[in-house]
Design a protein around this motif. Structure first.
Motif, PDB file in Angstrom:
ATOM      1  N   ARG A  51       0.828  -1.210   0.000  1.00 50.64           N
ATOM      2  CA  ARG A  51       0.000   0.000   0.000  1.00 50.64           C
ATOM      3  C   ARG A  51       0.862   1.260   0.000  1.00 50.64           C
ATOM      4  O   ARG A  51       0.455   2.298   0.492  1.00 50.64           O
ATOM      5  CB  ARG A  51      -0.955  -0.017   1.189  1.00 50.64           C
ATOM      6  CG  ARG A  51      -2.077  -1.033   1.046  1.00 50.64           C
ATOM      7  CD  ARG A  51      -2.837  -1.215   2.335  1.00 50.64           C
ATOM      8  NE  ARG A  51      -3.462   0.007   2.809  1.00 50.64           N
ATOM      9  CZ  ARG A  51      -4.615   0.500   2.383  1.00 50.64           C
ATOM     10  NH1 ARG A  51      -5.282  -0.145   1.455  1.00 50.64           N
ATOM     11  NH2 ARG A  51      -5.116   1.602   2.872  1.00 50.64           N
ATOM     12  N   LEU A  94       3.075   2.804   1.675  1.00 51.48           N
ATOM     13  CA  LEU A  94       3.802   3.260   2.853  1.00 51.48           C
ATOM     14  C   LEU A  94       4.005   2.153   3.880  1.00 51.48           C
ATOM     15  O   LEU A  94       4.646   2.367   4.907  1.00 51.48           O
ATOM     16  CB  LEU A  94       3.081   4.441   3.514  1.00 51.48           C
ATOM     17  CG  LEU A  94       2.898   5.688   2.642  1.00 51.48           C
ATOM     18  CD1 LEU A  94       2.258   6.812   3.435  1.00 51.48           C
ATOM     19  CD2 LEU A  94       4.230   6.159   2.086  1.00 51.48           C
ATOM     20  N   ASP A  95       3.428   0.996   3.644  1.00 52.54           N
ATOM     21  CA  ASP A  95       3.623  -0.100   4.604  1.00 52.54           C
ATOM     22  C   ASP A  95       4.697  -1.061   4.071  1.00 52.54           C
ATOM     23  O   ASP A  95       5.301  -0.834   3.024  1.00 52.54           O
ATOM     24  CB  ASP A  95       2.301  -0.832   4.902  1.00 52.54           C
ATOM     25  CG  ASP A  95       1.664  -1.371   3.638  1.00 52.54           C
ATOM     26  OD1 ASP A  95       2.236  -1.150   2.541  1.00 52.54           O
ATOM     27  OD2 ASP A  95       0.613  -2.019   3.726  1.00 52.54           O
ATOM     28  N   PHE A 135      -4.613   2.485  -3.739  1.00 55.96           N
ATOM     29  CA  PHE A 135      -3.474   2.080  -2.896  1.00 55.96           C
ATOM     30  C   PHE A 135      -3.105   0.605  -3.081  1.00 55.96           C
ATOM     31  O   PHE A 135      -2.805  -0.100  -2.129  1.00 55.96           O
ATOM     32  CB  PHE A 135      -3.763   2.380  -1.410  1.00 55.96           C
ATOM     33  CG  PHE A 135      -4.172   3.801  -1.177  1.00 55.96           C
ATOM     34  CD1 PHE A 135      -3.224   4.818  -1.186  1.00 55.96           C
ATOM     35  CD2 PHE A 135      -5.493   4.149  -0.977  1.00 55.96           C
ATOM     36  CE1 PHE A 135      -3.588   6.140  -0.997  1.00 55.96           C
ATOM     37  CE2 PHE A 135      -5.868   5.467  -0.788  1.00 55.96           C
ATOM     38  CZ  PHE A 135      -4.925   6.460  -0.797  1.00 55.96           C
ATOM     39  N   PHE A 193      -9.538  11.174   1.331  1.00 57.21           N
ATOM     40  CA  PHE A 193      -8.335  10.348   1.474  1.00 57.21           C
ATOM     41  C   PHE A 193      -7.977  10.075   2.938  1.00 57.21           C
ATOM     42  O   PHE A 193      -7.036   9.330   3.203  1.00 57.21           O
ATOM     43  CB  PHE A 193      -7.122  11.062   0.833  1.00 57.21           C
ATOM     44  CG  PHE A 193      -7.152  11.130  -0.668  1.00 57.21           C
ATOM     45  CD1 PHE A 193      -6.423  10.224  -1.431  1.00 57.21           C
ATOM     46  CD2 PHE A 193      -7.876  12.098  -1.321  1.00 57.21           C
ATOM     47  CE1 PHE A 193      -6.432  10.296  -2.805  1.00 57.21           C
ATOM     48  CE2 PHE A 193      -7.899  12.173  -2.709  1.00 57.21           C
ATOM     49  CZ  PHE A 193      -7.167  11.264  -3.450  1.00 57.21           C
ATOM     50  N   ASP A 220      -7.767   6.443   4.405  1.00 59.66           N
ATOM     51  CA  ASP A 220      -6.719   5.661   3.731  1.00 59.66           C
ATOM     52  C   ASP A 220      -5.333   6.138   4.138  1.00 59.66           C
ATOM     53  O   ASP A 220      -4.430   5.335   4.334  1.00 59.66           O
ATOM     54  CB  ASP A 220      -6.884   5.746   2.201  1.00 59.66           C
ATOM     55  CG  ASP A 220      -8.030   4.872   1.712  1.00 59.66           C
ATOM     56  OD1 ASP A 220      -8.161   3.745   2.211  1.00 59.66           O
ATOM     57  OD2 ASP A 220      -8.805   5.324   0.851  1.00 59.66           O
ATOM     58  N   PHE A 221      -5.163   7.449   4.267  1.00 61.12           N
ATOM     59  CA  PHE A 221      -3.867   7.977   4.697  1.00 61.12           C
ATOM     60  C   PHE A 221      -3.573   7.582   6.145  1.00 61.12           C
ATOM     61  O   PHE A 221      -2.423   7.317   6.489  1.00 61.12           O
ATOM     62  CB  PHE A 221      -3.824   9.506   4.535  1.00 61.12           C
ATOM     63  CG  PHE A 221      -3.328   9.950   3.187  1.00 61.12           C
ATOM     64  CD1 PHE A 221      -3.986   9.574   2.029  1.00 61.12           C
ATOM     65  CD2 PHE A 221      -2.199  10.744   3.050  1.00 61.12           C
ATOM     66  CE1 PHE A 221      -3.543   9.967   0.784  1.00 61.12           C
ATOM     67  CE2 PHE A 221      -1.737  11.138   1.817  1.00 61.12           C
ATOM     68  CZ  PHE A 221      -2.413  10.760   0.676  1.00 61.12           C
ATOM     69  N   ALA A 244      -4.599   4.841   7.539  1.00 61.48           N
ATOM     70  CA  ALA A 244      -4.215   3.418   7.473  1.00 61.48           C
ATOM     71  C   ALA A 244      -2.753   3.262   7.040  1.00 61.48           C
ATOM     72  O   ALA A 244      -2.109   2.263   7.366  1.00 61.48           O
ATOM     73  CB  ALA A 244      -5.130   2.680   6.501  1.00 61.48           C
ATOM     74  N   LEU A 245      -2.264   4.246   6.301  1.00 64.60           N
ATOM     75  CA  LEU A 245      -0.864   4.220   5.864  1.00 64.60           C
ATOM     76  C   LEU A 245       0.057   4.884   6.896  1.00 64.60           C
ATOM     77  O   LEU A 245       1.243   5.075   6.637  1.00 64.60           O
ATOM     78  CB  LEU A 245      -0.717   4.937   4.522  1.00 64.60           C
ATOM     79  CG  LEU A 245      -1.496   4.346   3.344  1.00 64.60           C
ATOM     80  CD1 LEU A 245      -1.426   5.269   2.137  1.00 64.60           C
ATOM     81  CD2 LEU A 245      -0.962   2.976   2.986  1.00 64.60           C
TER      82      LEU A 245
END
Lengths: 290, 426
Positions: A43, A45-46, A257, B98, B101-102, B104-105
């Motif tokens: 995704r 950034l992970d 993502f 967003f 989702d951001f 989650a990141l």
């Protein structure tokens, strides 16, 4: 290898180094990285998780992937031959001595230097239902065309605008090819009584075939990567009729993502372009005369 | 030849040394801390941000702000790639679409600790803004552009048709009838962009449907209430009350039609008030979306987030700037209001006095916005995977209104994929 040859090799390498380093860093490594990412669930950034060929298996079941692949193929296989044919015809026309030749060359090349966004913004009001094109059709007593609102018409409209945008670029390439053909061939043909058409089919077309091959190859590669024109002009609509594979790759990666999935699609696109380029190269032996 | 090779090698080494030396010097230098601030905007909006940054610089000498700007369409992509490349901005604006989702990141850090420590009064913000900046009870930013997706009314078109501006309790039936009366030749009653689900949710809400269930874990746009609303829009389109080109029209096109008098009504965000005002002679009002049998709260009310990057190495400096930019005591809100960039996110009359100019259209923007926020506004059911669902729904909407597919078939066709997107994002 002699000392002199080794020294020359090192010198050549040193001169090539800036280009080679750029090629490796910005093309080869990302391509390899893309394939590696395609084997993961990531995704962005992970930490990527290895999923093997799962993304490729998902592609096979994804209706939108096949739809966008079909749209891209439609765009490429219709646009490229028409584009090449018109560009060649214009190049032949503008290779002759005629009044306003330079003016027409410039005018036809202008869209090439225009940004894609500006192109879409200019064309958008022209192809609206009440736009200029339908106004012209109405003046001629013809019915209007749903240029970008019909799923049947949207892609042909995008192709038409794409051709308008790029025609000057390929025309200039053909002009360069045409100007390399010695005038004496045409003079001899004229003395022998060959018509213009015969001169074109027997002299021009065979001798410009390396240029034609280059144009077809490059145009096909660019066409498979169409993104900006459809994004700005139609947003991929109506109802996904103009959504291309690169648009779907972008959506999957940066909006959904799913970088692994997007990379899998990008790799498939790379393979498709590679295969078509190799096929074109193989077939070129039959019709390209160097 | 040898000399050439040696010269090239020496040049490369010298270049590397100069670059390394430059870095070392930068690390050792003392002086103000520089933080990165990412935001989206057009050239006008960038000017406003520049003014805010200049005002912040004039106020103190310890922190310098480096703006990173992009147009909206590329902005979140740019932000993601910045973060993935390890150069996450210290302060960043994120569209609420967003936000989850951001989160989650792990892109943002919570600001609860900073808010508590500095006693920042978050009760002064419109509560919807705070809600959209909060996840699992933790605050991740301060609200930016908490506002309504209005129904824009073209006063010239309405007056020409002899129709008064609808009152707040107008229903979808009233709306359809008004659109019918406004439609005349090349003039249409209403236009709607179908690039996203936000544009159709007011009609779905009016019928009692929604995009997701209350838990926001199940896709429900294929349920009868939602399907009924979509069918209604398709009927309006088939009747010719909506321009054919609406299917793929984008915001600028809708604005052009609106100011040219080609449409009587359109949906639009607060930013379109500014772009419509820019057209000389444009007379318009903004009101709520039509209500329906399921209730009055049918107008989209949304906010955006300005937060601190989780990777920021300068949290204190970032927080100081964020307080200036969006805090109740900062000057940011005031400068945004003077530039009329957006309506106030802070519930304070002084900001409305700066934003709402009674000599400009829409003349009732303040009163109407407050009434809509209190009685007719509704937050979007934002959740992780929103954009993926949006990308699935939008093309189907185009197919529905153009008559290519029924609403029921279209929504059932994407239901599994939409559900999978929601499941993946959890």
């Amino acid at each position: 290898m002699t000392r002199r040859a080794r020294a020359e090799f090192v010198a050549a390498l040193a001169f090539l180094a800036p280009n080679l380093i750029g090629f490796l860093l910005f093309l080869i490594l990302p391509a390899i990285a893309s394939l590696a990412i395609a084997l993961t669930r990531w995704r962005l950034l992970d930490v990527p998780q290895f999923v093997g060929l799962q993304n490729f298996a998902d592609l096979l079941r994804d209706g939108r992937f096949w739809l966008t692949l079909r749209n891209t193929a439609y765009y490429s296989f219709v646009r490229v031959p028409i584009n090449a044919a018109i560009s060649l015809a214009l190049a032949v026309l503008l290779n002759r001595k005629m009044i306003g030749r330079d003016f027409f060359r410039v005018v036809l090349f202008l869209p090439v230097v225009m940004s894609i966004v500006a192109t879409a913004v200019i064309w958008r009001p022209l192809v609206e239902s009440s736009g200029l094109l339908n106004g012209v059709l109405a003046a001629l007593g013809l019915p209007g065309v749903p240029w970008i609102t019909s799923t049947n018409w949207a892609m042909p409209t995008v192709i038409m605008i794409g051709i308008w945008k790029e025609i000057g670029y390929y025309m200039v390439i053909f002009l360069a090819g045409l100007q390399a053909i010695p005038r004496t061939y045409y003079e001899a043909a004229s003395i022998d009584g060959a018509s213009n058409w015969q001169q074109f089919t027997r002299i021009t077309f065979p001798l410009v075939s390396p240029t034609t091959f280059f144009v077809l190859t490059v145009a096909m590669i660019f066409s498979f990567q169409v993104f900006a024109l459809t994004t700005v002009l139609t947003g991929g609509g109506p109802a996904n009729a103009t959504t291309t594979l690169v648009m779907y790759i972008y959506q999957s990666g940066f909006e959904n993502f799913r970088m692994g999935y997007a990379s899998a699609m990008a790799f498939v696109l790379f393979v498709i372009i590679l295969v078509f380029t190799l096929i074109q190269k193989r077939l070129a032996n039959r019709w390209v005369h160097y | 030849m040898k000399r050439t090779v040696c010269a090239l090698a020496l040049f490369t080494c010298a270049l590397a040394l100069v670059m390394a030396g430059g870095d070392a010097e930068q690390e050792q230098s003392e002086g103000p801390i520089t933080i990165d601030y990412s935001f989206w905007g057009n050239p006008v909006a960038i000017g406003v941000e520049r003014d805010i940054i200049d005002a912040y610089h004039a106020m103190q000498d310890d922190v310098r702000v480096a703006p990173i700007v992009s147009g909206y369409s590329d902005y979140h992509t740019m932000l993601l790639t910045q973060m993935a490349g390890g150069s996450s901005p210290d302060v960043m604006r994120i569209d609420s679409y967003f936000f989850q989702d951001f989160l989650a990141l792990n892109a943002l850090r919570t600001i609860d600790d900073l808010v508590d420590r500095d006693n920042v009064d978050t009760s002064v913000y419109y509560p919807q803004g705070i809600t959209e900046n909060t996840s699992d009870g933790e605050l991740y930013g301060l609200p930016w552009a908490t506002s309504v997706l209005y129904m824009f009314i073209n006063l010239d078109v309405f007056e020409d048709a002899g129709i008064p501006v609808p009152d707040f309790d107008w229903t979808v039936d009233d709306f359809v009838e008004i659109a019918r009366q406004l439609t005349d030749g090349d003039r249409y009653g209403f236009a709607i962009g179908l690039g996203g689900v936000s544009s159709i949710l007011p009609f779905v809400w009016a019928e009692g449907g929604d995009l997701f269930d209350e838990s926001r874990e199940r896709f429900t746009l294929n349920e009868p209430e939602a399907v009924r609303a979509l069918d209604r829009l398709a009927e309006m389109y088939a009747e010719g009350l909506i321009p054919e080109d609406s299917i793929t029209a984008q915001t600028d096109t809708l604005t052009r039609w609106f100011v040219n008098g080609q449409i009587g009504m359109r949906m639009g965000a607060v930013s379109e008030i500014l772009s419509t005002q820019a057209v000389e002679g444009a007379r318009f009002e903004v009101i709520n979306m039509p209500t329906g049998p399921a209730g009055n709260r049918t107008t989209v009310y949304k906010s955006n987030i300005v937060g601190i990057g989780s990777a920021s190495q300068n949290v204190e400096a970032a927080w100081d700037f964020l307080k200036f930019l969006r805090g109740p005591e900062g000057q940011g809100e005031e400068l945004y209001m003077i530039a009329k960039r957006m309506s106030p996110a802070i519930d304070d009359q002084r900001y409305w006095d700066l934003y709402a100019d009674p000599t400009l259209y829409p003349r009732n923007v303040e009163g109407n916005s407050k009434i809509i926020a209190a009685e007719y506004g509704r937050l979007l059911p934002l959740t992780g995977g929103w954009l993926e669902v949006d990308n699935l729904v939008a093309p189907e909407l185009q197919g529905i209104v153009s008559g290519a597919i029924s609403a029921e078939d279209a929504m059932n066709r994407i239901a599994d994929d939409a559900q999978a997107a929601l499941d993946r994002a959890r």
